[in-house]
Design a protein around this motif. Structure first.
Motif, PDB file in Angstrom:
ATOM      1  N   PHE A  96       0.796  -0.945   0.170  1.00 28.96           N
ATOM      2  CA  PHE A  96       0.179   0.241   0.017  1.00 28.96           C
ATOM      3  C   PHE A  96       0.692   1.374   0.064  1.00 28.96           C
ATOM      4  N   ASN A  97       1.265   1.677  -1.407  1.00 30.68           N
ATOM      5  CA  ASN A  97       2.167   2.706  -1.257  1.00 30.68           C
ATOM      6  C   ASN A  97       1.569   3.986  -2.173  1.00 30.68           C
ATOM      7  N   TYR A  98       1.653   5.064  -1.887  1.00 30.59           N
ATOM      8  CA  TYR A  98       1.078   6.316  -2.797  1.00 30.59           C
ATOM      9  C   TYR A  98       1.798   7.417  -2.547  1.00 30.59           C
ATOM     10  N   ILE A  99       1.849   8.518  -3.436  1.00 32.77           N
ATOM     11  CA  ILE A  99       2.404   9.728  -3.388  1.00 32.77           C
ATOM     12  C   ILE A  99       1.837  10.719  -2.910  1.00 32.77           C
ATOM     13  N   VAL A 100       2.219  11.623  -1.976  1.00 33.07           N
ATOM     14  CA  VAL A 100       1.614  12.943  -1.553  1.00 33.07           C
ATOM     15  C   VAL A 100       2.378  14.129  -1.922  1.00 33.07           C
ATOM     16  N   SER A 101       1.827  15.156  -2.038  1.00 31.69           N
ATOM     17  CA  SER A 101       2.803  16.263  -2.611  1.00 31.69           C
ATOM     18  C   SER A 101       2.133  17.801  -2.689  1.00 31.69           C
ATOM     19  N   ASN A 102       2.736  18.542  -2.878  1.00 29.03           N
ATOM     20  CA  ASN A 102       2.219  20.073  -2.941  1.00 29.03           C
ATOM     21  C   ASN A 102       1.517  20.622  -1.676  1.00 29.03           C
ATOM     22  N   PHE A 103       2.057  20.359  -0.619  1.00 24.18           N
ATOM     23  CA  PHE A 103       1.360  20.747   0.801  1.00 24.18           C
ATOM     24  C   PHE A 103       1.169  22.334   0.948  1.00 24.18           C
ATOM     25  N   VAL A 104      -0.153  22.592   1.477  1.00 21.88           N
ATOM     26  CA  VAL A 104      -0.516  23.994   1.739  1.00 21.88           C
ATOM     27  C   VAL A 104      -1.198  23.946   3.160  1.00 21.88           C
ATOM     28  N   LEU A 105      -0.672  24.930   4.158  1.00 22.16           N
ATOM     29  CA  LEU A 105      -1.335  25.042   5.278  1.00 22.16           C
ATOM     30  C   LEU A 105      -2.078  26.352   5.266  1.00 22.16           C
ATOM     31  N   ILE A 106      -3.356  26.349   5.640  1.00 21.44           N
ATOM     32  CA  ILE A 106      -4.369  27.308   5.532  1.00 21.44           C
ATOM     33  C   ILE A 106      -4.799  27.828   6.931  1.00 21.44           C
ATOM     34  N   GLU A 135      12.860   3.570  -5.942  1.00 22.85           N
ATOM     35  CA  GLU A 135      13.330   2.594  -4.942  1.00 22.85           C
ATOM     36  C   GLU A 135      12.166   2.094  -3.869  1.00 22.85           C
ATOM     37  N   ASN A 136      10.902   2.708  -4.282  1.00 21.83           N
ATOM     38  CA  ASN A 136       9.689   2.114  -3.640  1.00 21.83           C
ATOM     39  C   ASN A 136       8.806   1.797  -4.495  1.00 21.83           C
ATOM     40  N   GLU A 137       9.013   1.292  -5.778  1.00 20.73           N
ATOM     41  CA  GLU A 137       8.310   0.902  -6.603  1.00 20.73           C
ATOM     42  C   GLU A 137       7.104   1.768  -7.008  1.00 20.73           C
ATOM     43  N   MET A 138       7.614   3.053  -7.173  1.00 19.18           N
ATOM     44  CA  MET A 138       6.570   3.849  -7.806  1.00 19.18           C
ATOM     45  C   MET A 138       6.503   4.692  -9.050  1.00 19.18           C
ATOM     46  N   MET A 139       7.341   3.870  -9.802  1.00 19.36           N
ATOM     47  CA  MET A 139       7.565   4.444 -11.220  1.00 19.36           C
ATOM     48  C   MET A 139       7.388   3.261 -12.075  1.00 19.36           C
ATOM     49  N   TRP A 140       6.603   3.338 -13.259  1.00 22.22           N
ATOM     50  CA  TRP A 140       6.900   2.340 -14.471  1.00 22.22           C
ATOM     51  C   TRP A 140       7.964   2.647 -14.899  1.00 22.22           C
ATOM     52  N   SER A 141       8.424   3.763 -15.534  1.00 21.18           N
ATOM     53  CA  SER A 141       9.660   4.130 -16.149  1.00 21.18           C
ATOM     54  C   SER A 141       9.499   5.490 -16.547  1.00 21.18           C
ATOM     55  N   TRP A 142      10.559   6.075 -16.658  1.00 20.73           N
ATOM     56  CA  TRP A 142      10.439   7.759 -16.970  1.00 20.73           C
ATOM     57  C   TRP A 142       9.211   8.037 -17.978  1.00 20.73           C
ATOM     58  N   GLN A 143       9.304   7.468 -19.113  1.00 19.63           N
ATOM     59  CA  GLN A 143       8.599   7.752 -20.100  1.00 19.63           C
ATOM     60  C   GLN A 143       6.882   7.360 -19.813  1.00 19.63           C
ATOM     61  N   ALA A 144       6.867   6.230 -18.818  1.00 20.96           N
ATOM     62  CA  ALA A 144       5.303   5.998 -18.568  1.00 20.96           C
ATOM     63  C   ALA A 144       4.913   6.884 -17.379  1.00 20.96           C
ATOM     64  N   GLY A 145       6.162   7.303 -16.668  1.00 20.84           N
ATOM     65  CA  GLY A 145       5.618   8.304 -15.548  1.00 20.84           C
ATOM     66  C   GLY A 145       5.545   7.495 -14.029  1.00 20.84           C
ATOM     67  N   TYR A 146       5.060   8.349 -13.105  1.00 11.35           N
ATOM     68  CA  TYR A 146       4.944   7.684 -11.490  1.00 11.35           C
ATOM     69  C   TYR A 146       3.896   6.975 -11.610  1.00 11.35           C
ATOM     70  N   LYS A 147       3.774   6.064 -10.674  1.00  8.81           N
ATOM     71  CA  LYS A 147       2.742   5.432 -10.068  1.00  8.81           C
ATOM     72  C   LYS A 147       2.335   6.245  -8.801  1.00  8.81           C
ATOM     73  N   PHE A 148       1.136   6.984  -8.917  1.00  8.58           N
ATOM     74  CA  PHE A 148       0.412   7.549  -7.790  1.00  8.58           C
ATOM     75  C   PHE A 148       0.159   6.702  -6.727  1.00  8.58           C
ATOM     76  N   LEU A 149      -0.339   5.441  -6.853  1.00  7.22           N
ATOM     77  CA  LEU A 149      -0.899   4.411  -6.159  1.00  7.22           C
ATOM     78  C   LEU A 149      -0.327   3.148  -6.434  1.00  7.22           C
ATOM     79  N   ASN A 150       0.294   2.477  -5.518  1.00 10.77           N
ATOM     80  CA  ASN A 150       0.687   0.964  -5.733  1.00 10.77           C
ATOM     81  C   ASN A 150       0.280   0.135  -4.709  1.00 10.77           C
ATOM     82  N   PHE A 151      -0.890  -0.475  -5.236  1.00 11.73           N
ATOM     83  CA  PHE A 151      -1.861  -1.265  -4.122  1.00 11.73           C
ATOM     84  C   PHE A 151      -1.828  -2.813  -4.637  1.00 11.73           C
ATOM     85  N   GLU A 152      -1.528  -3.686  -3.961  1.00 13.15           N
ATOM     86  CA  GLU A 152      -1.092  -4.977  -4.346  1.00 13.15           C
ATOM     87  C   GLU A 152      -1.455  -6.017  -3.263  1.00 13.15           C
TER      88      GLU A 152
END
Length: 267
Positions: free
Chosen positions: A69-79, A146-163
């Motif tokens: 259960f891996n995922y990417i989080v990004s672009n944090f904003v505090l309000i 390193e955390n299995e969150m890429m297909w390849s650079w051309q294919a892009g990032y895996k935002f979610l890897n759920f297996e």
């Protein structure tokens, strides 16, 4: 009136006033900057997530054993309460959350003092960042690989890897499932942003460094707004219908459980 009763009331009133004064002092003395730590606590429909060691049944009647259960989080904003936003520096605002690799927290450093009432962040990697090319990703590209969150650079990032594996009424032998979700060019952009109100204001000052405890429900991946049946397709990676549905489900799996406003906590 009973003297002991009056004495008790006086003590309780004094404690209450002291607590209020302490809170007021913490709020009124905001200044400087400090860190905000966000802890991501994974569960499955109210139960703790135990990778490979437990099975969970969803509303589709499928029993899942989750191994990744891996995922990417990004672009944090505090309000803050006035709606003023502090945007965390973009180049430092990409993180992998991985249960198997014990990457379960995000540390936002040097946050300006304020009372923050809400938090916004992205799930995945936005097009602007990806279009900077491999050279523009900094250290995050290696972390993702390193955390299995890429297909390849051309294919892009895996935002979610759920297996894991699953069984259902029609599939009685444990069968591997793989749910990988990401963007595939500008035509299939599955990056989403989430805004969450904090149940308690996060107080940041020179002496206050809050911890935001995030409850993350892995059950929502398949059993959220959209019902994704593994019995129909056990592998979903690039699907023009299901991938956007999964991205909407994933954006709904986050909830702030509580905020701990720690005093004199330095990370």
């Amino acid at each position: 009136m009973n003297f002991n009763y009056i004495k008790t009331l006086v003590i309780l009133l004094a404690i209450s006033l002291t607590a209020c004064s302490s809170d007021d002092d913490a709020v009124n003395n905001l200044g400087g900057e400090n860190n905000v730590r966000i802890e991501f606590d994974a569960g499955v429909n109210g139960d703790a997530l135990l990778l490979g060691a437990a099975s969970y049944t969803n509303s589709n009647g499928e029993s899942l054993t989750i191994n990744r259960f891996n995922y990417i989080v990004s672009n944090f904003v505090l309000i803050d309460a006035e709606g003023t936003e502090f945007t965390y520096p973009k180049d430092d605002s990409y993180f992998v959350i991985s249960e198997e690799n014990e990457l379960t927290e995000v540390l936002l450093e040097n946050i300006p003092a304020d009372e923050y009432v809400a938090l916004r962040f992205g799930v995945g990697v936005d097009q602007e960042k990806y279009q900077q090319g491999a050279e523009g990703q900094g250290d995050f590209l290696q972390i993702a690989e390193e955390n299995e969150m890429m297909w390849s650079w051309q294919a892009g990032y895996k935002f979610l890897n759920f297996e894991g594996t699953f069984t259902s009424e029609s599939i009685t032998e444990p069968t591997i499932f793989q749910i990988h979700m990401g963007s595939h060019g500008s035509s299939l952009d599955n990056y989403r942003e989430v805004t969450l109100q904090l149940p308690t204001d996060a107080l940041v000052s020179e002496n206050l460094s809050p911890v935001v405890h995030m409850a993350v429900d892995a059950n929502q991946v398949l059993d959220g707004q959209y019902k994704i049946e593994l019995s129909e397709a056990a592998v979903v990676m690039i699907d023009e219908v299901k991938s956007p549905q999964i991205s909407e489900n994933v954006s709904g799996m986050f909830r702030v459980d509580h905020v701990h406003n720690g005093e004199n906590v330095q990370h």
